[in-house]
Design a protein around this motif. Structure first.
Motif, mmCIF file in Angstrom:
data_model
loop_
_atom_site.group_PDB
_atom_site.id
_atom_site.type_symbol
_atom_site.label_atom_id
_atom_site.label_comp_id
_atom_site.label_asym_id
_atom_site.label_seq_id
_atom_site.Cartn_x
_atom_site.Cartn_y
_atom_site.Cartn_z
ATOM 1 N N SER A 91 0.802 -1.234 0.000
ATOM 2 C CA SER A 91 0.000 0.000 0.000
ATOM 3 C C SER A 91 0.832 1.280 0.000
ATOM 4 N N PRO A 92 1.942 1.340 0.748
ATOM 5 C CA PRO A 92 2.709 2.598 0.774
ATOM 6 C C PRO A 92 3.388 2.965 -0.553
ATOM 7 N N SER A 93 3.514 2.021 -1.457
ATOM 8 C CA SER A 93 4.238 2.278 -2.705
ATOM 9 C C SER A 93 3.373 3.022 -3.717
ATOM 10 N N VAL B 104 13.090 -6.531 -3.851
ATOM 11 C CA VAL B 104 12.154 -5.414 -3.768
ATOM 12 C C VAL B 104 11.153 -5.624 -2.625
ATOM 13 N N PHE B 105 10.869 -6.874 -2.291
ATOM 14 C CA PHE B 105 9.901 -7.141 -1.225
ATOM 15 C C PHE B 105 10.439 -6.776 0.152
ATOM 16 N N SER B 106 11.737 -6.615 0.291
ATOM 17 C CA SER B 106 12.312 -6.251 1.591
ATOM 18 C C SER B 106 11.886 -4.846 2.022
ATOM 19 N N ARG B 107 11.337 -4.078 1.115
ATOM 20 C CA ARG B 107 10.870 -2.717 1.426
ATOM 21 C C ARG B 107 9.510 -2.703 2.102
#
Length: 75
Positions: free
Chosen positions: A32-34, A64-67
């Motif tokens: 959601s934050p992206s 990328v999922f680590s974000r």
């Protein structure tokens, strides 16, 4: 860690609810934050589903999922 069904994941597609979630390798991430997932769509990929098979076509790695925060596990 809480488990969610594919049907529960599908409701978090950015259209039906505010949450925008995607699954990858059995884990569910809150994207959601992206700004890249605005309205539940990121290029030709849609939120609310398991993206494990689709990642090979992406121009980035699974790093990328680590974000993003892990919400739970996919049943």
């Amino acid at each position: 860690m809480k488990e969610y069904t594919r049907a529960q994941l599908a409701l978090r597609n950015g259209q039906d609810r505010e949450e925008i979630w995607c699954a990858y390798q059995g884990l569910i991430y809150d994207v959601s934050p992206s700004r890249l997932w605005k309205n539940g769509k990121h290029y030709e990929h849609w939120a609310g589903q398991d993206l494990t098979q689709e990642l090979s076509a992406a121009p980035h790695t699974d790093g990328v999922f680590s974000r993003f925060i892990i919400i739970g596990k996919l049943k």
